[in-house]
Design a protein around this motif. Structure first.
Motif: not given
Ligand SMILES: NC(=O)c1ccc[n+]([C@@H]2O[C@H](COP(=O)([O-])OP(=O)(O)OC[C@H]3O[C@@H](n4cnc5c(N)ncnc54)[C@H](OP(=O)(O)O)[C@@H]3O)[C@@H](O)[C@H]2O)c1
Length: 247
Positions: A85-91, A118-125, A128-134, A171-176
């Motif tokens: 139900g939550r996700l903080d870290i993606v490896v 290449m596509l796998g990490p892209l799809y995962i990220a 993840a970008a929709k869910r990762l918290p601050d 890193a630049r996109e999600l740093g905010a």
């Protein structure tokens, strides 16, 4: 256990059923994270990783997906949304490699390496970008072969370089949102994809002044640092962990 830096965090580790991914899952669990132990084909291996984490008092669950298929990655994240139900870290550890001369190029080899690496990490990220918290973390995987390309490994080297480029952009996109994104660049490491190639193992042992290849635990230690609160200002970077091997 006191002083666990990842207590309360949930970490997804792709390819956690064997190789480096298994050691990362065990290490992050020891650091207090609850683990989503992803696998594609190694069901028994992922279940063993989960059992080993539970035996040390941690929490983990195994989930299957072929990360080269976007629908399967979306289904994986839908399952994570339900439990834990939550996700903080993606490896983004999963990766595959095969060699071959340019003149012998095989479509299936190209599709496989581009898809998983290449596509796998892209799809995962993307999910993840929709869910990762601050304070979230994305840790990508490249290879020292991308820094020191070998004859016959051009596709693998190129897609791993693409992953490093993803890292710098994300890193630049999600740093905010205070989310860090970094790449770990292992050299030859065991257990892992080197294990089936004894001749390459000797080659890489001799390339390092340590006269050995790396251990998966040593790569997991780098991941643990990047996942930790201590690494809050480290982002858009690539950490080379290859024993100063010059190839
Ligand atoms: N070991 C090294 O010498 C070395 C050196 C440089 C970089 N690396 C990088 O380090 C990472 C881990 O490598 P490793 O040595 O641990 O490799 P490995 O032992 O060969 O394991 C490969 C991992 O990738 C997963 N995988 C394969 N196909 C997949 C798919 N379609 N979807 C999702 N996952 C898939 C596998 O899961 P299943 O078994 O469940 O299919 C497995 O966990 C990779 O990114 C690799 O490129 C390794």
């Amino acid at each position: 256990m006191p002083n666990q830096p990842l207590t309360g965090k949930v970490a997804l580790v792709t390819g956690a059923g064997r190789g480096i991914g298994r050691e990362i899952a065990l290490r992050l669990a020891r650091d207090g994270a609850s683990i989503v132990a992803h696998y594609a084909h190694s069901k028994a291996g992922a279940e063993q990783t989960v059992a080993d984490i539970e035996a040390m008092g941690g929490t983990a669950a195994a989930y299957q997906a072929d990360i080269a298929k976007r629908l399967e990655v979306q289904a994986l994240f839908a399952a994570i949304d339900t439990n834990p139900g939550r996700l903080d870290i993606v490896v983004n550890n999963s990766g595959v490699s095969t060699g071959g001369l340019l003149a012998d190029l095989k479509d299936e080899d190209v599709d496989w390496m581009v898809g998983v690496n290449m596509l796998g990490p892209l799809y995962i990220a993307s999910e993840a970008a929709k869910r990762l918290p601050d304070g979230g973390r994305i840790i990508n995987f490249s290879s020292s072969v991308a820094k020191y390309p070998l004859a016959g490994a051009g596709v693998y080297s190129a897609v791993k370089k693409a992953v490093e480029s993803f890292t710098e952009s994300w890193a630049r996109e999600l740093g905010a949102r205070n989310i860090t994104v970094n790449t770990v660049i292992p050299g030859a490491t065991s257990p892992g994809m080197m294990d089936g190639s004894p001749e390459y193992r000797t080659f890489f042992e001799n390339a390092s002044p340590f006269k050995r290849i790396g251990q998966a635990e040593e790569i997991a230690a780098v991941v643990a640092f990047l996942a930790s609160p201590e690494a809050s200002w480290v982002t858009g970077g690539h950490i080379l962990a290859n024993g100063a091997a010059n190839t």
